[in-house]
Design a protein around this motif. Structure first.
Motif, mmCIF file in Angstrom:
data_model
loop_
_atom_site.group_PDB
_atom_site.id
_atom_site.type_symbol
_atom_site.label_atom_id
_atom_site.label_comp_id
_atom_site.label_asym_id
_atom_site.label_seq_id
_atom_site.Cartn_x
_atom_site.Cartn_y
_atom_site.Cartn_z
ATOM 1 N N LEU A 1 4.476 8.701 -46.695
ATOM 2 C CA LEU A 1 5.190 9.921 -46.338
ATOM 3 C C LEU A 1 6.515 9.533 -45.709
ATOM 4 C CD1 LEU A 1 2.445 12.134 -44.639
ATOM 5 C CD2 LEU A 1 3.587 12.574 -46.806
ATOM 6 N N ILE A 2 7.540 10.289 -46.008
ATOM 7 C CA ILE A 2 8.835 10.105 -45.369
ATOM 8 C C ILE A 2 9.083 11.367 -44.566
ATOM 9 C CG2 ILE A 2 11.303 9.755 -45.740
ATOM 10 C CD1 ILE A 2 10.499 8.357 -48.390
ATOM 11 N N GLY A 3 9.434 11.210 -43.296
ATOM 12 C CA GLY A 3 9.603 12.357 -42.404
ATOM 13 C C GLY A 3 11.059 12.628 -42.073
ATOM 14 N N PHE A 4 11.349 13.921 -41.859
ATOM 15 C CA PHE A 4 12.712 14.354 -41.541
ATOM 16 C C PHE A 4 12.672 15.352 -40.396
ATOM 17 C CE2 PHE A 4 12.125 13.575 -46.027
ATOM 18 C CZ PHE A 4 13.054 12.580 -46.264
ATOM 19 N N ARG A 5 13.659 15.292 -39.570
ATOM 20 C CA ARG A 5 13.768 16.229 -38.447
ATOM 21 C C ARG A 5 14.196 17.621 -38.931
ATOM 22 N NH1 ARG A 5 12.211 17.150 -33.212
ATOM 23 N NH2 ARG A 5 13.910 18.020 -32.036
ATOM 24 N N THR A 6 15.040 17.671 -39.968
ATOM 25 C CA THR A 6 15.559 18.962 -40.445
ATOM 26 C C THR A 6 15.363 19.098 -41.955
ATOM 27 O OG1 THR A 6 17.786 18.142 -40.934
ATOM 28 C CG2 THR A 6 17.380 18.922 -38.671
ATOM 29 N N LEU A 7 15.387 20.337 -42.413
ATOM 30 C CA LEU A 7 15.320 20.595 -43.849
ATOM 31 C C LEU A 7 16.557 20.072 -44.577
ATOM 32 C CD1 LEU A 7 13.769 24.161 -43.952
ATOM 33 C CD2 LEU A 7 12.787 22.076 -44.889
ATOM 34 N N GLU A 8 17.694 20.081 -43.907
ATOM 35 C CA GLU A 8 18.925 19.575 -44.515
ATOM 36 C C GLU A 8 18.797 18.088 -44.829
ATOM 37 O OE1 GLU A 8 23.105 19.584 -45.744
ATOM 38 O OE2 GLU A 8 21.329 20.810 -45.946
ATOM 39 N N GLN A 9 18.223 17.310 -43.900
ATOM 40 C CA GLN A 9 18.015 15.887 -44.161
ATOM 41 C C GLN A 9 17.087 15.694 -45.359
ATOM 42 O OE1 GLN A 9 16.403 14.660 -40.401
ATOM 43 N NE2 GLN A 9 18.385 13.948 -39.633
ATOM 44 N N ARG A 10 16.036 16.490 -45.409
ATOM 45 C CA ARG A 10 15.082 16.404 -46.519
ATOM 46 C C ARG A 10 15.770 16.741 -47.849
ATOM 47 N NH1 ARG A 10 11.499 19.662 -49.485
ATOM 48 N NH2 ARG A 10 9.513 18.655 -49.908
ATOM 49 N N ARG A 11 16.589 17.786 -47.826
ATOM 50 C CA ARG A 11 17.287 18.223 -49.035
ATOM 51 C C ARG A 11 18.232 17.134 -49.548
ATOM 52 N NH1 ARG A 11 21.867 20.861 -50.781
ATOM 53 N NH2 ARG A 11 22.887 20.781 -48.778
ATOM 54 N N ILE A 12 19.004 16.534 -48.648
ATOM 55 C CA ILE A 12 19.937 15.469 -49.039
ATOM 56 C C ILE A 12 19.158 14.253 -49.546
ATOM 57 C CG2 ILE A 12 21.710 13.860 -48.202
ATOM 58 C CD1 ILE A 12 22.651 16.790 -48.598
ATOM 59 N N GLU B 1 5.871 15.093 -27.997
ATOM 60 C CA GLU B 1 6.380 16.421 -28.336
ATOM 61 C C GLU B 1 5.679 16.944 -29.591
ATOM 62 O OE1 GLU B 1 10.590 18.404 -29.678
ATOM 63 O OE2 GLU B 1 10.624 16.912 -28.068
ATOM 64 N N THR B 2 5.270 18.216 -29.533
ATOM 65 C CA THR B 2 4.703 18.868 -30.701
ATOM 66 C C THR B 2 5.852 19.480 -31.487
ATOM 67 O OG1 THR B 2 2.632 19.331 -29.560
ATOM 68 C CG2 THR B 2 3.124 20.674 -31.494
ATOM 69 N N MET B 3 5.903 19.157 -32.765
ATOM 70 C CA MET B 3 7.049 19.586 -33.563
ATOM 71 C C MET B 3 6.710 19.638 -35.042
ATOM 72 S SD MET B 3 9.161 15.959 -33.209
ATOM 73 C CE MET B 3 10.678 16.748 -33.460
ATOM 74 N N PHE B 4 7.631 20.213 -35.821
ATOM 75 C CA PHE B 4 7.547 20.182 -37.273
ATOM 76 C C PHE B 4 8.242 18.910 -37.736
ATOM 77 C CE2 PHE B 4 6.898 24.706 -36.750
ATOM 78 C CZ PHE B 4 5.988 25.004 -37.757
ATOM 79 N N VAL B 5 7.597 18.200 -38.641
ATOM 80 C CA VAL B 5 8.197 17.049 -39.299
ATOM 81 C C VAL B 5 8.154 17.372 -40.793
ATOM 82 C CG1 VAL B 5 8.053 14.577 -39.758
ATOM 83 C CG2 VAL B 5 7.378 15.469 -37.501
ATOM 84 N N PHE B 6 9.318 17.624 -41.372
ATOM 85 C CA PHE B 6 9.398 17.923 -42.799
ATOM 86 C C PHE B 6 9.172 16.617 -43.553
ATOM 87 C CE2 PHE B 6 11.851 21.092 -40.561
ATOM 88 C CZ PHE B 6 11.227 22.234 -41.019
ATOM 89 N N THR B 7 8.483 16.686 -44.671
ATOM 90 C CA THR B 7 8.076 15.453 -45.333
ATOM 91 C C THR B 7 8.383 15.440 -46.826
ATOM 92 O OG1 THR B 7 5.859 16.307 -45.756
ATOM 93 C CG2 THR B 7 6.171 15.052 -43.716
ATOM 94 N N SER B 8 8.382 14.252 -47.356
ATOM 95 C CA SER B 8 8.422 14.017 -48.793
ATOM 96 C C SER B 8 7.374 12.942 -49.051
ATOM 97 C CB SER B 8 9.805 13.536 -49.216
ATOM 98 O OG SER B 8 9.832 13.285 -50.603
#
Length: 186
Positions: free
Chosen positions: A57-68, A40-47
């Motif tokens: 890199l740490i990946g997150f499915r949502t911005l909320e997960q990244r924020r927390i 699947e082609t998708m956005f993976v939010f990272t830190s």
């Protein structure tokens, strides 16, 4: 450094995924690899984490997960792997509820969290896990949020400023301007 990757998920390797972007495979640690379907082609939010002799890199499915995750890592004694372990062990909503209700007994049952760390998480984050912005403005708010962090403002200060901005659907520069006005009044 890296805000997100946009590409195809090509592999799952234990607690990691590989996201191919323009022919380059980026390995990301993630809480739940199954949330990132292969092919699947998708956005993976990272830190991006960089310390001494290691970086990843740490990946997150949502911005909320990244924020927390970013809020958790701002707590003394909680590193990136511990914060990721917390996200892997429970849902974001359950974690926020435990922190807001000072449920130390729930937190100590999570891997890597003792009584002292649980107390510190509650002390630092209770009442400060404001709801995430609506989906239509997630990217704009998140970019403004990161811009303010780069200017040297603390996570708590930024959260308080954004909680005082009632408008939604603004551009990044508009959010930053409004937040800076609030932050400069202090």
């Amino acid at each position: 450094m890296y805000y997100y990757l946009h590409g195809m998920v090509t592999m799952h390797i234990e607690d990691k995924i590989v996201v191919e972007c323009n022919g380059i495979g980026f390995e990301c640690l993630v809480a739940h690899p199954d949330d990132f379907p292969i092919g699947e082609t998708m956005f993976v939010f990272t830190s991006h984490y960089l310390h001494d002799d290691e970086q990843y890199l740490i990946g997150f499915r949502t911005l909320e997960q990244r924020r927390i995750f970013l809020k958790l890592t701002s707590v003394s004694g909680v590193g990136p792997k511990t914060a990721l372990s917390l996200l892997a062990s429970t849902s974001v909503d359950r974690l926020k509820k435990a922190i807001d209700e000072s449920d130390q007994s729930f937190l100590v049952r999570l891997p890597g969290i003792g009584k002292k760390t649980a107390s510190q998480i509650i002390l630092d984050l209770r009442g400060k896990l404001v709801e995430a912005p609506s989906k239509e403005t997630d990217a704009e708010v998140a970019l403004a949020y990161d811009g303010l962090k780069n200017l040297g403002f603390q996570v708590r200060e930024i959260d308080e400023a954004f909680s005082q901005i009632p408008e939604r659907g603004l551009k990044v520069d508009e959010y930053m301007t409004r937040a800076l006005r609030i932050l400069n009044r202090r």
